[in-house]
Each structure stands twice: as structure tokens, then as C-alpha cells.
Enzyme design. Sequence first.
Site, short mmCIF file in Angstrom:
data_model
loop_
_atom_site.label_atom_id
_atom_site.label_comp_id
_atom_site.label_asym_id
_atom_site.label_seq_id
_atom_site.Cartn_x
_atom_site.Cartn_y
_atom_site.Cartn_z
N GLU A 50 0.85 -1.18 0.00
CA GLU A 50 0.00 0.00 0.00
C GLU A 50 0.88 1.23 0.00
O GLU A 50 1.69 1.44 0.89
CB GLU A 50 -0.89 -0.01 1.25
CG GLU A 50 -1.85 1.14 1.27
CD GLU A 50 -2.72 1.09 2.52
OE1 GLU A 50 -3.58 0.20 2.60
OE2 GLU A 50 -2.52 1.92 3.40
N GLU A 61 1.28 6.98 2.40
CA GLU A 61 2.23 7.10 3.52
C GLU A 61 1.57 7.52 4.82
O GLU A 61 0.57 8.23 4.83
CB GLU A 61 3.32 8.13 3.18
CG GLU A 61 4.22 7.75 2.05
CD GLU A 61 3.77 8.32 0.71
OE1 GLU A 61 2.69 8.93 0.64
OE2 GLU A 61 4.51 8.14 -0.27
N GLU A 71 10.63 2.05 2.32
CA GLU A 71 9.21 2.45 2.37
C GLU A 71 9.13 3.96 2.60
O GLU A 71 8.67 4.40 3.63
CB GLU A 71 8.47 1.72 3.49
CG GLU A 71 8.84 0.28 3.67
CD GLU A 71 7.96 -0.69 2.90
OE1 GLU A 71 6.88 -0.28 2.46
OE2 GLU A 71 8.37 -1.85 2.74
N SER A 72 9.62 4.73 1.67
CA SER A 72 9.52 6.21 1.64
C SER A 72 10.78 6.93 2.12
O SER A 72 11.85 6.61 1.64
CB SER A 72 8.27 6.73 2.32
OG SER A 72 7.14 6.26 1.63
N CYS A 126 5.20 3.67 4.41
CA CYS A 126 3.93 3.20 3.87
C CYS A 126 3.76 1.71 4.16
O CYS A 126 4.54 1.12 4.91
CB CYS A 126 3.89 3.48 2.37
SG CYS A 126 5.24 2.68 1.52
N SER A 148 11.64 5.99 -5.72
CA SER A 148 11.62 6.99 -4.65
C SER A 148 12.74 7.99 -4.88
O SER A 148 13.81 7.61 -5.37
CB SER A 148 11.85 6.34 -3.29
OG SER A 148 10.73 5.61 -2.88
N HIS A 189 7.44 9.50 -4.27
CA HIS A 189 7.40 8.03 -4.15
C HIS A 189 6.34 7.51 -5.12
O HIS A 189 5.23 8.03 -5.16
CB HIS A 189 7.06 7.62 -2.71
CG HIS A 189 8.07 8.14 -1.75
ND1 HIS A 189 9.30 7.55 -1.57
CD2 HIS A 189 8.07 9.24 -0.96
CE1 HIS A 189 10.00 8.25 -0.71
NE2 HIS A 189 9.27 9.28 -0.32
N GLU A 234 2.17 0.03 -10.07
CA GLU A 234 1.41 -1.16 -10.47
C GLU A 234 -0.03 -0.81 -10.83
O GLU A 234 -0.70 -0.08 -10.09
CB GLU A 234 1.41 -2.21 -9.35
CG GLU A 234 2.75 -2.92 -9.17
CD GLU A 234 3.55 -2.37 -7.99
OE1 GLU A 234 3.50 -1.13 -7.76
OE2 GLU A 234 4.21 -3.16 -7.30
C1 LIG Z 1 8.56 3.39 -4.06
S1 LIG Z 1 8.28 2.15 -2.88
C2 LIG Z 1 7.90 3.11 -1.51
C3 LIG Z 1 6.49 3.42 -1.14
C4 LIG Z 1 5.97 4.80 -1.28
N1 LIG Z 1 5.34 5.28 -0.12
C5 LIG Z 1 4.94 4.93 -2.37
O1 LIG Z 1 4.10 5.75 -2.19
O2 LIG Z 1 4.96 4.31 -3.36
C6 LIG Z 1 6.86 1.39 -3.48
C7 LIG Z 1 7.01 0.72 -4.81
O3 LIG Z 1 8.20 -0.04 -4.87
C8 LIG Z 1 7.92 -1.43 -5.12
N2 LIG Z 1 8.90 -2.24 -4.40
C9 LIG Z 1 9.69 -3.20 -4.97
N3 LIG Z 1 10.51 -3.73 -4.06
C10 LIG Z 1 10.26 -3.11 -2.88
C11 LIG Z 1 10.78 -3.23 -1.57
N4 LIG Z 1 11.73 -4.10 -1.30
N5 LIG Z 1 10.27 -2.45 -0.60
C12 LIG Z 1 9.30 -1.54 -0.89
N6 LIG Z 1 8.78 -1.37 -2.11
C13 LIG Z 1 9.24 -2.15 -3.11
C14 LIG Z 1 6.47 -1.63 -4.68
O4 LIG Z 1 5.88 -2.72 -5.36
C15 LIG Z 1 5.89 -0.29 -5.09
O5 LIG Z 1 5.61 -0.25 -6.47
#
Ligand SMILES: C[S@@+](CC[C@H](N)C(=O)[O-])C[C@H]1O[C@@H](n2cnc3c(N)ncnc32)[C@H](O)[C@@H]1O
Length: 332
Positions: free
Chosen positions: A7, A10, A64-65, A79, A219, A232, A236
Site C-alpha cells: 500500500e 504514507e 518504504e519512503s 507506507c 523513490s 514516491h 502497479e
Molecule cells: C517506491 S516504494 C515506496 C512506497 C511509497 N510510499 C509509495 O508511495 O509508493 C513502493 C514501490 O516499490 C515497489 N517495491 C519493490 N521492491 C520493494 C521493496 N523491497 N520495498 C518496498 N517497495 C518495493 C512496490 O511494489 C511499489 O511499487
Amino acid sequence: MALSGFEGFEKRLELHFFGDDPTILKLGLRKLDFDFIQQTLEAVQCTVVSAVGNSYFDAYVLSESSLFVYPTKIIIKTCGTTQLLKSISPLTYFANQQLGLTLFSCRYTRVANVNHHMNEFRSKWKTSNSSNHSHYDMSSNTVNACKSYPTNKNKSSSYTIEICMTDLDPTLARNFFRRPYDGKTGDSAGKEMTELTGINEIKKEALICDFAFDPCGYSMNSMHGEWYSTIHVTPEDGFSYASFECIGSTDDDNVNIVHMLRKVVQIFRPGTMSVSTTTKSFNECNNEEWTRVVAGAVENMGFKCRSCAMDHFPEAGSVVFQTFSALRRKSG
Ligand SMILES: C[S@@+](CC[C@H](N)C(=O)[O-])C[C@H]1O[C@@H](n2cnc3c(N)ncnc32)[C@H](O)[C@@H]1O
């Protein structure tokens, strides 16, 4: 929550500290050692993937952000299923024990029920000092943005803009997927996405620290003097989401807020978005001016304003929330 379990929306925590020792206050919380930061983030259930610093603050891209550490202020956004509140106790304890800093205010925001687009907003702000304890609690069923407040109370011209975007244009969202076996690192793939999408043109003179996840997701944190911006992206299909947040000052002649808003919208072309603007001012004209600036910037890009709300917080300033949806999506 998306089927993938991921999800993007954030949660955001902002902690402000004070202290008496001017030599400590020069670097303040930036002196907390990296191992301690990593341990704290472990409790929250995220890790540092990239970091950068300038003379004002340190910015960390997290799995995660993001995390921003100023001498007397910490902002953490996370998040998914992270447990952000677990960072408060270690941070306040170590800030006190290692640096003699005392927590002055704490603010936590989160969005609930996002997958049903309930747009429920919750915000809690707690401030305390020796003479005064106060607690503000606000809720609204029309807003899906988080809000924050600039640290420096003397800078009445400072602002925070936060944009939450859902239903990203699928073609543009594909820019945030890596090519299989691209042979790149998260950093180099991130840099490529920054340039390909035009994210580097939002604020040209800023220093950018970016990271591309595998197989998708992006990010970045950018630094420009004492100001930051952060993006961020969860690209998908079915639960696409992107967030943009920046802190700046209207005294900064180098920043064109309208250009910045339009550029962000161009990069993602969301189906819906909310824009939250926070300023120190308690002046209604100021709120109306911000409302006009934001609406003026995005309405002629094919968006219609669906709601607008304003609120004042005695310790924090004014917040303007606007929600928009795309009238129709342009192809390509
Ligand atoms: C950019 S990260 C961080 C979340 C951020 N808060 C957001 O709003 O998207 C989220 C994206 O990275 C992907 N992702 C791939 N590997 C990840 C990992 N190890 N941890 C977090 N996100 C991951 C997720 O599927 C998602 O598309």
C-alpha cells in the site's frame, strides 16, 4: 490494501526537539549515529536504501519512503504495513540521552481505507512545553492528503505542499518499471528514471538522491538549501499511486510554484489527486490566494476541483485541502 500486500499511501511522523546547548544544536539530531538510525528503522520495518546530506539536513531514501533529519527536527514517512510509531520512543530517548534534546512537538498523519477511496483523513498534533500542553485532532471525510508544518517559526513565508495522486496514467506509470536484466543498480536505474520522466526538471538546481526498486517502484529525495522535496511511486496497475511533498519558502525567487505543480501533474497524469498546502499564516486572504494558485495551476490541465476545505491550527498555521479529478484522460 492492494492484493500484492503493498500500500503506497504514507503515514507521516514529524518530531520537533529543543535544547539549550548551542554547540550541540549546530548539528543536533544529525549526530545520531547511523547504526542507531538503522536499528530504529528496523523496528519500524524498513531500511535505508540511499542517503545524501548538505549543510542543513540529511535525507534518506527508505525501502518504504523517506526520512529527513534536521538538527532539531525529524520527519519520517513510511507506507505499507510499517509500524512508524515504534520510532518515537527510541528517537526521543536517544535524542535526550546522547544530545540533551527534549521533544517539543509530535505530529502523526495517516490516510485510512485508501483502497476503497474513502479518503478518510486523520491527523494528530501534540505540542508541549513547560507552560502549555495542547492537543489538536482533526478529521474530515473529504480529504486524502497529509499535512506538515515548517519548523522555523520565524519564517512565515514557508509552506508545505503535499500531493497524493491515484490512478496514474498507465503509459507514464510504465516509466517506473525496470527492464528485466538491465544490469543497473537501484541508484543508476533511479537516476535514469529521474531523467526519463522529467523529475529532474521540477526543481532544476536541487540535488537529487533517487532509487529504483526491482521490478518496479521509485523513490527520490531532493535537497535545495534547507528545503526538500520527495516523490514516491507505486506504478502497479490497479493500485497505482504517487506522492509528492515539498517544503519551501515564497521568498525563494528560484521556485515557481505553478511550474512545480504542473510538472508534477504532467509526470503522472493521475485520475484523482489531492493537494494540501500548509502555511504559517492565519490570514484568510493567504488561504484564498493559495487555493487560487493551486486550482489555477491544475485546472487548465484538464482537472476539475471536487472539494476545497481550509482549517487553522493554533500552533501550526493554516491548511488548505483541494481535491481534483481528471475530466478525461488524454492518451499517450
Ligand atoms: C517506491 S516504494 C515506496 C512506497 C511509497 N510510499 C509509495 O508511495 O509508493 C513502493 C514501490 O516499490 C515497489 N517495491 C519493490 N521492491 C520493494 C521493496 N523491497 N520495498 C518496498 N517497495 C518495493 C512496490 O511494489 C511499489 O511499487
